[in-house]
Design a protein around this motif. Structure first.
Motif, PDB file in Angstrom:
ATOM      1  N   ASN A  11      45.601   8.951  36.692  1.00  0.00           N
ATOM      2  CA  ASN A  11      45.467   7.740  35.883  1.00  0.00           C
ATOM      3  C   ASN A  11      44.101   7.581  35.227  1.00  0.00           C
ATOM      4  N   SER A  12      43.103   8.296  35.724  1.00  0.00           N
ATOM      5  CA  SER A  12      41.750   8.180  35.172  1.00  0.00           C
ATOM      6  C   SER A  12      41.659   8.714  33.744  1.00  0.00           C
ATOM      7  N   GLU A  13      42.701   9.379  33.276  1.00  0.00           N
ATOM      8  CA  GLU A  13      42.684   9.979  31.934  1.00  0.00           C
ATOM      9  C   GLU A  13      43.063   8.993  30.826  1.00  0.00           C
ATOM     10  N   ILE A  14      43.438   7.769  31.187  1.00  0.00           N
ATOM     11  CA  ILE A  14      43.931   6.784  30.213  1.00  0.00           C
ATOM     12  C   ILE A  14      42.776   6.146  29.446  1.00  0.00           C
ATOM     13  N   VAL A  15      42.939   6.039  28.123  1.00  0.00           N
ATOM     14  CA  VAL A  15      41.970   5.336  27.268  1.00  0.00           C
ATOM     15  C   VAL A  15      42.730   4.489  26.249  1.00  0.00           C
ATOM     16  N   PHE A  16      42.349   3.196  26.157  1.00  0.00           N
ATOM     17  CA  PHE A  16      42.847   2.312  25.100  1.00  0.00           C
ATOM     18  C   PHE A  16      41.658   1.581  24.479  1.00  0.00           C
ATOM     19  N   ARG A  17      41.632   1.503  23.145  1.00  0.00           N
ATOM     20  CA  ARG A  17      40.606   0.731  22.436  1.00  0.00           C
ATOM     21  C   ARG A  17      41.256  -0.056  21.311  1.00  0.00           C
ATOM     22  N   LEU A  18      40.750  -1.272  21.058  1.00  0.00           N
ATOM     23  CA  LEU A  18      41.246  -2.110  19.965  1.00  0.00           C
ATOM     24  C   LEU A  18      40.124  -2.338  18.967  1.00  0.00           C
ATOM     25  N   THR A  19      40.429  -2.123  17.684  1.00  0.00           N
ATOM     26  CA  THR A  19      39.453  -2.330  16.616  1.00  0.00           C
ATOM     27  C   THR A  19      39.972  -3.404  15.667  1.00  0.00           C
ATOM     28  N   SER A  20      39.140  -4.405  15.373  1.00  0.00           N
ATOM     29  CA  SER A  20      39.512  -5.499  14.481  1.00  0.00           C
ATOM     30  C   SER A  20      39.320  -5.083  13.027  1.00  0.00           C
ATOM     31  N   PRO A  21      39.832  -5.873  12.076  1.00  0.00           N
ATOM     32  CA  PRO A  21      39.674  -5.515  10.660  1.00  0.00           C
ATOM     33  C   PRO A  21      38.226  -5.380  10.203  1.00  0.00           C
ATOM     34  N   ASN A  22      37.290  -6.106  10.845  1.00  0.00           N
ATOM     35  CA  ASN A  22      35.882  -6.006  10.422  1.00  0.00           C
ATOM     36  C   ASN A  22      35.125  -4.905  11.165  1.00  0.00           C
ATOM     37  N   GLY A  23      35.844  -4.101  11.977  1.00  0.00           N
ATOM     38  CA  GLY A  23      35.224  -2.949  12.621  1.00  0.00           C
ATOM     39  C   GLY A  23      34.715  -3.179  14.037  1.00  0.00           C
ATOM     40  N   THR A  24      34.923  -4.364  14.607  1.00  0.00           N
ATOM     41  CA  THR A  24      34.520  -4.611  15.993  1.00  0.00           C
ATOM     42  C   THR A  24      35.442  -3.849  16.939  1.00  0.00           C
ATOM     43  N   ILE A  25      34.855  -3.074  17.855  1.00  0.00           N
ATOM     44  CA  ILE A  25      35.623  -2.241  18.790  1.00  0.00           C
ATOM     45  C   ILE A  25      35.497  -2.796  20.200  1.00  0.00           C
ATOM     46  N   VAL A  26      36.625  -2.948  20.876  1.00  0.00           N
ATOM     47  CA  VAL A  26      36.639  -3.402  22.272  1.00  0.00           C
ATOM     48  C   VAL A  26      37.357  -2.357  23.113  1.00  0.00           C
ATOM     49  N   ASN A  27      36.707  -1.877  24.160  1.00  0.00           N
ATOM     50  CA  ASN A  27      37.329  -0.958  25.109  1.00  0.00           C
ATOM     51  C   ASN A  27      38.240  -1.750  26.043  1.00  0.00           C
ATOM     52  N   LEU A  28      39.513  -1.433  25.992  1.00  0.00           N
ATOM     53  CA  LEU A  28      40.474  -2.070  26.897  1.00  0.00           C
ATOM     54  C   LEU A  28      40.523  -1.313  28.219  1.00  0.00           C
ATOM     55  N   VAL A  29      40.689   0.001  28.138  1.00  0.00           N
ATOM     56  CA  VAL A  29      40.660   0.903  29.295  1.00  0.00           C
ATOM     57  C   VAL A  29      39.819   2.105  28.908  1.00  0.00           C
ATOM     58  N   SER A  30      38.816   2.426  29.709  1.00  0.00           N
ATOM     59  CA  SER A  30      37.995   3.612  29.467  1.00  0.00           C
ATOM     60  C   SER A  30      38.397   4.712  30.434  1.00  0.00           C
ATOM     61  N   ALA A  31      38.022   5.948  30.129  1.00  0.00           N
ATOM     62  CA  ALA A  31      38.274   7.053  31.063  1.00  0.00           C
ATOM     63  C   ALA A  31      37.612   6.725  32.398  1.00  0.00           C
ATOM     64  N   GLY A  32      38.384   6.795  33.468  1.00  0.00           N
ATOM     65  CA  GLY A  32      37.869   6.474  34.796  1.00  0.00           C
ATOM     66  C   GLY A  32      38.095   5.041  35.224  1.00  0.00           C
ATOM     67  N   THR A  33      38.618   4.192  34.338  1.00  0.00           N
ATOM     68  CA  THR A  33      38.905   2.793  34.721  1.00  0.00           C
ATOM     69  C   THR A  33      39.922   2.754  35.851  1.00  0.00           C
ATOM     70  N   TYR A  34      41.009   3.525  35.702  1.00  0.00           N
ATOM     71  CA  TYR A  34      41.957   3.701  36.797  1.00  0.00           C
ATOM     72  C   TYR A  34      41.503   4.915  37.598  1.00  0.00           C
ATOM     73  N   GLY A  35      41.315   4.745  38.901  1.00  0.00           N
ATOM     74  CA  GLY A  35      40.751   5.822  39.701  1.00  0.00           C
ATOM     75  C   GLY A  35      41.760   6.636  40.481  1.00  0.00           C
ATOM     76  N   GLY A  36      42.998   6.186  40.519  1.00  0.00           N
ATOM     77  CA  GLY A  36      43.958   6.821  41.409  1.00  0.00           C
ATOM     78  C   GLY A  36      44.791   7.897  40.752  1.00  0.00           C
ATOM     79  N   GLU A  37      45.650   8.495  41.546  1.00  0.00           N
ATOM     80  CA  GLU A  37      46.538   9.553  41.094  1.00  0.00           C
ATOM     81  C   GLU A  37      47.953   9.270  41.562  1.00  0.00           C
ATOM     82  N   THR A  38      48.300   7.994  41.616  1.00  0.00           N
ATOM     83  CA  THR A  38      49.585   7.585  42.161  1.00  0.00           C
ATOM     84  C   THR A  38      50.743   8.134  41.329  1.00  0.00           C
ATOM     85  N   PRO A  39      51.655   8.871  41.909  1.00  0.00           N
ATOM     86  CA  PRO A  39      52.764   9.446  41.147  1.00  0.00           C
ATOM     87  C   PRO A  39      53.907   8.455  40.942  1.00  0.00           C
TER      88      PRO A  39
END
Length: 213
Positions: free
Chosen positions: A88-116
């Motif tokens: 799960n640590s491989e997940i990345v989500f980012r949201l960018t607004s029309p004026n270019g503001t970027i917010v990290n929703l999930v960064s690499a390593g945010t989820y630490g587990g490997e739950t199948p």
């Protein structure tokens, strides 16, 4: 003297009327857009676009439905077919607004587990949530994102918003199913209303000067 006083009263009434019109224009509105284009990401990335109308941003939330699975890909949704670690640590989500503001929703390593096998989950990213996203398992619910969605407040919502989706390492794909962007806004006053206020104030000031003279 009476004539100038009457003009002053008329102009004051115009100012008050314009102020009420502007206050009415500040009513909150909810703008939403949904994307349902699925995708599988494995050591790859992609984007999804949401288009919204105008309004001054006061709150931003986004709900994303996805899964992180051990091979094979989970393109049909439901539970994962693979029984191994999902990384799960491989997940990345980012949201960018029309004026270019970027917010990290999930960064690499945010989820630490490997739950199948956790399968399809829907996560609502909301600054007002009780807990921050992360942990050993990907679970549905409302969570604060890694960054602050409030950093987008005050800008105009109009235009294209972009969701960035990434899986950082080969194998164990990230499957994206859908997302809904919700933006609360206050209406932007119309230029004509602003001009009316300005003209009324100038007229009132002029009337006061003439009365003083």
């Amino acid at each position: 003297m009476q004539r100038i006083s009457t003009v002053g009263r008329v102009l004051k009434a115009a100012v008050l009327a314009s102020a009420f019109a502007l206050a009415g224009g500040a009513q909150a509105a909810l703008l939403t857009a949904t994307d349902t284009t699925p995708g599988a990401f494995d050591a790859s990335s992609g984007t999804r676009t949401f288009t919204l109308g105008a309004g001054s941003i006061t709150d931003v939330n986004i709900a994303i439905t996805f899964s992180k699975c051990d091979d094979p890909s989970n393109t049909d949704g439901g539970r994962c077919a693979g029984a191994g670690f999902s990384f799960n640590s491989e997940i990345v989500f980012r949201l960018t607004s029309p004026n270019g503001t970027i917010v990290n929703l999930v960064s690499a390593g945010t989820y630490g587990g490997e739950t199948p096998g956790s399968g399809e989950q829907t996560v609502l990213f909301d600054d007002e949530a009780a807990t921050t996203v992360g942990g050993d398992s990907v679970v549905s619910g409302s969570f604060k994102p890694v960054g602050l969605l409030s950093s987008m407040d005050g800008a105009d919502a109009a235009g294209n918003w972009t969701l960035f989706i990434q899986d950082t390492v080969f194998q164990d794909p990230l499957n994206y199913f859908s997302a809904t962007l919700s933006v609360t806004t206050s209406d932007v006053p119309e230029p004509a209303s602003l001009a009316l206020v300005g003209a009324a104030l100038l007229g009132l000031a002029g009337a006061k000067r003439r009365k003083a003279a």
